[in-house]
Write an enzyme that holds these catalytic residues in place. Structure first.
Site, mmCIF file in Angstrom:
data_model
loop_
_atom_site.group_PDB
_atom_site.id
_atom_site.type_symbol
_atom_site.label_atom_id
_atom_site.label_comp_id
_atom_site.label_asym_id
_atom_site.label_seq_id
_atom_site.Cartn_x
_atom_site.Cartn_y
_atom_site.Cartn_z
ATOM 1 N N TYR A 24 -3.731 -5.929 10.022
ATOM 2 C CA TYR A 24 -4.204 -5.189 8.841
ATOM 3 C C TYR A 24 -3.715 -5.856 7.561
ATOM 4 C CZ TYR A 24 -4.486 -1.540 5.286
ATOM 5 O OH TYR A 24 -4.731 -0.850 4.132
ATOM 6 N N ARG A 64 -11.452 11.469 1.641
ATOM 7 C CA ARG A 64 -10.253 10.835 1.135
ATOM 8 C C ARG A 64 -10.518 10.057 -0.168
ATOM 9 N NH1 ARG A 64 -6.133 10.728 5.021
ATOM 10 N NH2 ARG A 64 -5.456 8.626 4.503
ATOM 11 N N ASP A 117 -4.548 -3.217 -1.052
ATOM 12 C CA ASP A 117 -3.382 -2.520 -0.503
ATOM 13 C C ASP A 117 -2.159 -3.304 -0.941
ATOM 14 O OD1 ASP A 117 -1.262 -1.630 1.421
ATOM 15 O OD2 ASP A 117 -2.934 -0.581 2.380
ATOM 16 N N MET A 129 -2.854 -8.957 7.051
ATOM 17 C CA MET A 129 -3.554 -10.231 6.865
ATOM 18 C C MET A 129 -4.981 -10.005 6.372
ATOM 19 S SD MET A 129 -2.139 -11.985 10.353
ATOM 20 C CE MET A 129 -3.112 -13.479 10.279
ATOM 21 N N ALA A 130 -5.650 -8.995 6.912
ATOM 22 C CA ALA A 130 -7.021 -8.716 6.481
ATOM 23 C C ALA A 130 -7.052 -8.286 5.018
ATOM 24 C CB ALA A 130 -7.642 -7.641 7.371
ATOM 25 N N LYS A 131 -6.077 -7.474 4.603
ATOM 26 C CA LYS A 131 -6.028 -7.058 3.205
ATOM 27 C C LYS A 131 -5.648 -8.228 2.293
ATOM 28 C CE LYS A 131 -7.297 -2.729 3.019
ATOM 29 N NZ LYS A 131 -8.569 -2.371 2.345
#
Length: 251
Positions: free
Chosen positions: A160, A21, A147, A162-164
């Site tokens: 996800y 990818r 992101d 929050m992590a980004k």
């Protein structure tokens, strides 16, 4: 697209999650610009080796594979040492490896939190920290794959997102703390590639409806943006380039 041939001759890059990818496309673009590449993978040994063989057929002894679980904290410094041992230096770190799946409120578990933060925030930070001295010595650069959902939370993906968001702040924080020797930037895809085994046709059409350009980016568009952050300028740091077809400009 700018002609980057030979601009990265003599440089070496570590790309995490490089077997497929966006990671694989980024490896191809950096390699085409003259860079030797270290292809990190977690489980995809066969795909990583196929890519390494492809690149080595184009230029011998220019692509290497490196296995490692970035969720395993004790392993990160060892991974950094292994990467540096290949050429005794490192010029470029691409923090691409990522986990992505829904965590609807009401069903979120600590295991999901730990997994999503490990790949999207913790590992990029600690790998960057481990490699910072080598990158400083070479006046290198770091590029994180962020992101658009770091700023625009994705429905049913709070952990996800929050992590980004933490990943995006890492770009800005390290750009200050590692300057002037190391530049740190990010690339924030929108709809780039459809997740594997994810989204039905109706969901995809709804996503495309919200993108002004009306199409997903594809891995090559993202890889081109990463290449620009590496080779296209030496006076940009602490910035995150949205490559989202205008999605972030929509309400």
């Amino acid at each position: 697209m700018f002609d980057y041939r030979h601009q990265l001759d003599g440089r070496i890059a570590l790309i995490t999650g490089a077997a497929a990818r966006i990671g694989a496309s980024t490896a191809r673009y950096l390699h085409a610009a003259g860079c030797d590449v270290i292809l990190h993978y977690r489980h995809s040994a066969e795909r990583a080796q196929v890519l390494a063989t492809e690149l080595n057929d184009e230029r011998p002894d220019s692509a290497f594979t490196l296995q490692g679980d970035l969720a395993d904290m004790p392993h990160i410094e060892g991974l950094a040492r292994e990467a540096l041992a290949i050429r005794e230096r490192l010029d470029i770190l691409i923090n691409n490896a990522s986990s992505y799946y829904p965590t609807p409120v009401g069903s979120i578990t600590q295991e999901q939190w730990d997994d999503l933060f490990a790949s999207n925030a913790r590992a990029p930070l600690f790998l960057s920290q481990a490699l910072a001295p080598a990158l400083k010595e070479r006046r290198g650069c770091i590029v994180n794959l962020v992101d658009i959902h770091a700023n625009r939370p994705n429905a049913d993906h709070p952990v996800y997102s929050m992590a980004k968001a933490a990943n995006a702040m890492m770009v800005k924080a390290l750009a200050r703390d590692l300057a002037p020797e190391v530049r740190v930037n990010g690339v924030a895809p929108g709809a780039a590639l459809w997740p594997e085994h994810y989204f039905d046709d109706a969901d995809r059409q709804e996503i495309l409806r919200r993108i002004p350009l009306g199409r997903p980016a594809g891995a090559e568009q993202i890889a081109q943006a990463v290449l620009f952050m590496v080779a296209g300028t030496d006076y940009v740091t602490g910035q995150i380039l949205a490559v989202d077809g205008g999605r972030s400009a929509q309400q």
